[in-house]
Design a protein around this motif. Structure first.
Motif, PDB file in Angstrom:
ATOM      1  N   ARG A 159      -2.601  31.632  -6.615  1.00 20.27           N
ATOM      2  CA  ARG A 159      -3.551  32.391  -5.799  1.00 20.27           C
ATOM      3  C   ARG A 159      -4.140  31.497  -4.708  1.00 20.27           C
ATOM      4  O   ARG A 159      -4.528  30.360  -4.954  1.00 20.27           O
ATOM      5  CB  ARG A 159      -4.664  32.943  -6.685  1.00 20.27           C
ATOM      6  N   GLY A 160      -4.194  32.022  -3.498  1.00 16.54           N
ATOM      7  CA  GLY A 160      -4.800  31.282  -2.402  1.00 16.54           C
ATOM      8  C   GLY A 160      -3.881  30.293  -1.721  1.00 16.54           C
ATOM      9  O   GLY A 160      -4.345  29.452  -0.940  1.00 16.54           O
ATOM     10  N   THR A 161      -2.563  30.385  -1.976  1.00 17.55           N
ATOM     11  CA  THR A 161      -1.625  29.441  -1.373  1.00 17.55           C
ATOM     12  C   THR A 161      -1.504  29.667   0.136  1.00 17.55           C
ATOM     13  O   THR A 161      -1.373  30.803   0.597  1.00 17.55           O
ATOM     14  CB  THR A 161      -0.236  29.583  -2.014  1.00 17.55           C
ATOM     15  N   ILE A 162      -1.520  28.578   0.899  1.00 16.53           N
ATOM     16  CA  ILE A 162      -1.340  28.623   2.349  1.00 16.53           C
ATOM     17  C   ILE A 162       0.089  28.208   2.686  1.00 16.53           C
ATOM     18  O   ILE A 162       0.578  27.186   2.197  1.00 16.53           O
ATOM     19  CB  ILE A 162      -2.336  27.679   3.055  1.00 16.53           C
ATOM     20  N   LEU A 181       2.369  25.430   0.660  1.00 15.04           N
ATOM     21  CA  LEU A 181       3.818  25.304   0.568  1.00 15.04           C
ATOM     22  C   LEU A 181       4.386  25.151   1.971  1.00 15.04           C
ATOM     23  O   LEU A 181       3.785  25.561   2.959  1.00 15.04           O
ATOM     24  CB  LEU A 181       4.448  26.487  -0.157  1.00 15.04           C
ATOM     25  N   SER A 182       5.547  24.529   2.043  1.00 15.81           N
ATOM     26  CA  SER A 182       6.226  24.332   3.316  1.00 15.81           C
ATOM     27  C   SER A 182       7.122  25.523   3.619  1.00 15.81           C
ATOM     28  O   SER A 182       7.845  26.002   2.743  1.00 15.81           O
ATOM     29  CB  SER A 182       7.071  23.052   3.279  1.00 15.81           C
ATOM     30  N   LEU A 209       3.721  22.585  -2.716  1.00 14.14           N
ATOM     31  CA  LEU A 209       4.352  23.104  -3.926  1.00 14.14           C
ATOM     32  C   LEU A 209       5.863  22.908  -3.920  1.00 14.14           C
ATOM     33  O   LEU A 209       6.484  22.873  -4.981  1.00 14.14           O
ATOM     34  CB  LEU A 209       4.023  24.593  -4.087  1.00 14.14           C
ATOM     35  N   ASN A 210       6.438  22.827  -2.724  1.00 15.67           N
ATOM     36  CA  ASN A 210       7.893  22.690  -2.585  1.00 15.67           C
ATOM     37  C   ASN A 210       8.213  21.496  -1.686  1.00 15.67           C
ATOM     38  O   ASN A 210       8.623  21.682  -0.536  1.00 15.67           O
ATOM     39  CB  ASN A 210       8.509  23.976  -2.031  1.00 15.67           C
ATOM     40  N   PRO A 211       8.064  20.279  -2.166  1.00 11.43           N
ATOM     41  CA  PRO A 211       8.295  19.102  -1.314  1.00 11.43           C
ATOM     42  C   PRO A 211       9.717  18.999  -0.772  1.00 11.43           C
ATOM     43  O   PRO A 211       9.943  18.282   0.207  1.00 11.43           O
ATOM     44  CB  PRO A 211       7.970  17.927  -2.229  1.00 11.43           C
TER      45      PRO A 211
END
Length: 311
Positions: free
Chosen positions: A153-156, A186-187, A198-200
């Motif tokens: 929740r709240g991911t940019i 996240l990218s 979250l996803n390097p």
């Protein structure tokens, strides 16, 4: 001959669309018809439309510009289909999944080596507003939707690079650390990053995957690139990082855009100053999340009547 481009840009940025379209038609009247769709020029530099109305005609829409341009102007395809005798769209195949969700028209894969033969009326997709004489605010947004990815929740969603054609639209990734420290991020770019996201390893180079991630984010922060257009077309809140003198479609003196009501514009106050842009975004983030904007925009937004769902 006067270069009318500055007057056209000013009219578009000021939302004086009738003035901009009149300038376009004056430019078209001065062109030599023999130069239309000139094969000696790159596709994105050609002019295609001859100025005739598409009403009642068999129309071929050519998508010779970038992915973002096609997404931006695809909003006009349903209206065009209602007015033309028939509509076919020639576009890069990777865009077909999005275009099918916007308009029920035949699609051709664009092959630069073997373009589709002319129709009764050819038009580049970016010429549709002038041909139809319809401003962007007259077309409902969102006009594209996707099932959201499951995210904290709240991911940019972050996108800090445009393509290699304009390195002035690249934000040094380390400047985004204050945003990644404030919220889970996240990218939305392919390739790895040192940012704590979250996803390097980055986002898959797939439009459906990107759309799902955008749909799952309450906020997208991006430079002026395809991600901005995809988020705006989906009606997702998108904060757009702009260089001091951005593309014609963005007014650097404005905070909002007629093209995407869900967008907020953050233009450099001095050329090259991305630090100031990111500082303003970081300052505004707590208010966005505190005042419920994010809570009301988690996941898939409310769908307009007749919207189609991708995926």
């Amino acid at each position: 001959m006067e270069d009318a481009t500055p007057r056209w840009i000013a009219a578009m940025r000021d939302a004086r669309y009738d003035d901009a379209w009149a300038i376009e038609r004056a430019i078209m009247a001065q062109r030599d018809p023999a130069t239309r769709n000139d094969p000696s020029l790159p596709y994105h530099c050609r002019w295609v439309w001859d100025g005739r109305s598409p009403d009642g005609r068999d129309v071929l829409v050519r998508c010779h510009h970038g992915l973002g341009d096609t997404i931006q102007f695809a909003r006009y395809l349903p209206l065009l289909a209602s007015r033309a005798r028939s509509v076919t769209v020639e576009a890069p195949e990777r865009l077909h999944i999005l275009l099918r969700a916007i308009a029920d028209v035949p699609l051709l894969a664009f092959d630069p080596a073997r373009p589709a033969p002319p129709a009764a009326l050819d038009i580049e997709i970016t010429e549709l507003p002038s041909a139809l004489r319809v401003p962007p605010l007259a077309v409902p947004v969102p006009y594209l939707s996707h099932r959201p990815a499951a995210l904290p929740r709240g991911t940019i969603g972050l996108c800090w690079q445009a393509g290699g054609w304009d390195r002035d639209r690249w934000v040094p990734e380390e400047l985004l650390l204050p945003i990644t420290r404030a919220r889970p991020c996240l990218s939305l770019l392919p390739g790895s990053t040192a940012l704590p996201v979250l996803n390097p390893d980055g986002c898959a180079l797939d439009l459906s995957t990107t759309a799902a991630l955008i749909a799952g984010c309450p906020l997208v922060v991006t430079v002026d690139t395809m991600v901005a257009h995809l988020a705006g077309a989906m009606g997702r809140p998108v904060w757009l990082m702009l260089k001091a003198e951005p593309d014609w479609r963005w007014n650097p003196q404005a905070l909002r855009s007629d093209w995407y009501p869900s967008a907020r514009l953050y233009a450099q106050q001095r050329a090259g100053d991305w630090t100031g842009v990111v500082d303003r975004i970081a300052h505004d983030l707590p208010g966005f999340f505190h005042h419920g904007s994010a809570e009301n925009n988690d996941g898939q937004p409310a769908q307009p009547l007749g919207a189609r769902l991708l995926g």
